[in-house]
Design a protein around this motif. Structure first.
Motif, mmCIF file in Angstrom:
data_model
loop_
_atom_site.group_PDB
_atom_site.id
_atom_site.type_symbol
_atom_site.label_atom_id
_atom_site.label_comp_id
_atom_site.label_asym_id
_atom_site.label_seq_id
_atom_site.Cartn_x
_atom_site.Cartn_y
_atom_site.Cartn_z
ATOM 1 N N ASP A 209 0.663 -1.048 0.292
ATOM 2 C CA ASP A 209 -0.021 -0.171 -0.012
ATOM 3 C C ASP A 209 1.067 1.433 -0.087
ATOM 4 O O ASP A 209 0.355 2.432 -0.112
ATOM 5 C CB ASP A 209 -0.663 0.083 1.105
ATOM 6 N N VAL A 210 1.955 1.346 0.191
ATOM 7 C CA VAL A 210 3.219 2.937 -0.175
ATOM 8 C C VAL A 210 3.744 2.383 -0.276
ATOM 9 O O VAL A 210 4.507 1.066 -1.664
ATOM 10 C CB VAL A 210 4.118 2.192 1.312
ATOM 11 N N ALA A 213 8.768 5.314 0.844
ATOM 12 C CA ALA A 213 8.658 5.757 1.928
ATOM 13 C C ALA A 213 10.769 5.551 2.404
ATOM 14 O O ALA A 213 11.984 4.470 2.390
ATOM 15 C CB ALA A 213 8.360 3.895 3.489
ATOM 16 N N GLU A 214 11.057 6.356 3.762
ATOM 17 C CA GLU A 214 12.127 6.861 3.962
ATOM 18 C C GLU A 214 12.247 6.492 5.838
ATOM 19 O O GLU A 214 11.165 6.588 5.929
ATOM 20 C CB GLU A 214 12.372 7.282 3.437
ATOM 21 N N TRP A 215 13.304 6.266 6.257
ATOM 22 C CA TRP A 215 13.861 6.236 7.524
ATOM 23 C C TRP A 215 15.308 7.030 7.810
ATOM 24 O O TRP A 215 15.945 7.082 6.719
ATOM 25 C CB TRP A 215 13.904 5.012 7.791
ATOM 26 N N GLN A 216 14.314 8.498 8.426
ATOM 27 C CA GLN A 216 15.866 8.972 8.742
ATOM 28 C C GLN A 216 16.092 9.324 9.860
ATOM 29 O O GLN A 216 15.374 9.448 11.491
ATOM 30 C CB GLN A 216 15.980 10.774 8.415
ATOM 31 N N GLU A 217 17.127 9.157 10.950
ATOM 32 C CA GLU A 217 18.012 9.206 12.297
ATOM 33 C C GLU A 217 16.854 10.938 12.917
ATOM 34 O O GLU A 217 17.576 11.266 12.409
ATOM 35 C CB GLU A 217 18.926 8.716 12.173
ATOM 36 N N GLY A 218 16.136 10.723 13.976
ATOM 37 C CA GLY A 218 16.414 11.694 14.659
ATOM 38 C C GLY A 218 14.914 12.301 13.784
ATOM 39 O O GLY A 218 14.234 13.430 14.532
ATOM 40 N N GLU A 219 14.291 11.621 12.596
ATOM 41 C CA GLU A 219 12.533 12.038 11.747
ATOM 42 C C GLU A 219 11.885 11.072 11.763
ATOM 43 O O GLU A 219 11.234 11.495 11.755
ATOM 44 C CB GLU A 219 13.479 12.781 10.683
ATOM 45 N N GLY A 220 12.973 9.651 11.629
ATOM 46 C CA GLY A 220 11.649 9.271 11.898
ATOM 47 C C GLY A 220 11.077 8.582 10.680
ATOM 48 O O GLY A 220 12.030 8.669 9.011
ATOM 49 N N PHE A 221 9.888 8.286 10.369
ATOM 50 C CA PHE A 221 9.878 7.931 8.449
ATOM 51 C C PHE A 221 8.953 8.645 8.214
ATOM 52 O O PHE A 221 8.444 9.906 8.513
ATOM 53 C CB PHE A 221 8.331 6.825 8.800
ATOM 54 N N GLU A 222 9.335 9.103 6.890
ATOM 55 C CA GLU A 222 8.718 9.868 5.154
ATOM 56 C C GLU A 222 7.726 8.280 4.680
ATOM 57 O O GLU A 222 8.431 8.261 3.982
ATOM 58 C CB GLU A 222 9.454 10.912 4.816
ATOM 59 N N ILE A 223 5.959 8.638 4.600
ATOM 60 C CA ILE A 223 5.982 7.702 4.132
ATOM 61 C C ILE A 223 4.471 8.870 3.420
ATOM 62 O O ILE A 223 3.957 9.054 3.698
ATOM 63 C CB ILE A 223 4.908 6.416 4.911
ATOM 64 N N GLN A 224 4.470 7.517 2.136
ATOM 65 C CA GLN A 224 3.222 8.470 0.838
ATOM 66 C C GLN A 224 2.692 7.354 0.129
ATOM 67 O O GLN A 224 3.697 6.658 -0.656
ATOM 68 C CB GLN A 224 4.197 9.239 -0.177
ATOM 69 N N PRO A 225 1.629 7.054 0.685
ATOM 70 C CA PRO A 225 0.680 5.584 0.409
ATOM 71 C C PRO A 225 0.202 5.950 -1.585
ATOM 72 O O PRO A 225 0.498 6.950 -2.029
ATOM 73 C CB PRO A 225 -0.397 5.718 1.677
ATOM 74 N N TYR A 226 -0.105 4.664 -2.126
ATOM 75 C CA TYR A 226 -0.403 4.987 -3.200
ATOM 76 C C TYR A 226 -2.234 6.166 -3.207
ATOM 77 O O TYR A 226 -2.554 6.212 -1.958
ATOM 78 C CB TYR A 226 -1.035 4.346 -4.212
#
Length: 226
Positions: A209-210, A213-226
């Protein structure tokens, strides 16, 4: 007819992979930040392969021969420019100072066959909409213009704003087009179950469903679903 299709298919495959290998050998400057020589050499290399593939009188061995010989010539020139510094201005060109202390250098524009409209266009590509903002402007060998803004309108840095130094982390790609990126999980020392659990915690059923999605230390997830 079937034989012709088979022969063309084989030549296309060989030509494709030969160009791919040659690009890897010659380096990224054949596809990005092209100097005039890089641009011409890339065009000629593609033209050689194209003509060899679609000319019925030229066999498969000519395709490989053309790619290898032209690739060796380009590789030789690249080695010369790396080893002999004096050859670089002749083979790669030199940057030109086209704006100095806020003044457009007309002679340099004329020398580089660049008119004022083209210069203003290149400046706008850098987010500069008036020459009055520029202290120095350099025309690079790939045709781009890099600018140093005048001090009063230059962007402040964290040092200027007295912001304490903070660690910087690269984002790690975890999902692309609904597919889990194993390399990204390895960088984080995580497994698929961790990622699926995190998605579920965020209200997302699963990776399919995604879109991104990426992960960055200190920022957490950045997710863009369809």
């Amino acid at each position: 007819m079937n034989t012709n299709f088979l022969s063309l298919t084989l030549e296309l495959f060989v030509g494709f992979f030969a160009l791919l290998v040659m690009t890897k050998v010659l380096g990224k400057n054949q596809i990005t930040q092209l100097t005039p020589f890089d641009f011409i050499s890339a065009l000629v290399l593609g033209e050689l392969v194209g003509n060899a593939i679609y000319d019925k009188d030229i066999g498969l061995h000519y395709v490989l021969y053309a790619v290898v010989v032209w690739g060796l010539l380009i590789y030789t020139i690249e080695m010369i420019t790396q080893k002999i510094r004096e050859s670089r201005p002749w083979l790669e060109g030199t940057p030109s100072l086209i704006i100095s202390k806020g003044q457009i250098q007309y002679d340099e524009l004329k020398k580089n066959k660049l008119d004022l409209d083209q210069l203003l266009h290149l400046l706008r590509d850098k987010g500069v909409f008036s020459v009055r903002e520029v202290e120095y402007g350099i025309l690079e060998t790939n045709g781009a213009v890099n600018v140093m803004r005048k001090q009063p309108i230059d962007y402040p840095t964290n040092r200027d704003l007295h912001i304490p130094p903070q660690p910087v982390y690269l984002p790690v790609l975890l999902i692309q087009d609904g597919e889990i990126i194993e390399e990204g999980l390895s960088k984080l020392n995580k497994d698929k179950s961790w990622l699926i659990d995190e998605l579920f915690r965020l209200g997302i059923p699963g990776p399919s469903d995604v879109f991104f999605a990426e992960w960055q230390e200190g920022e957490g997830f950045e997710i863009q679903p369809y």
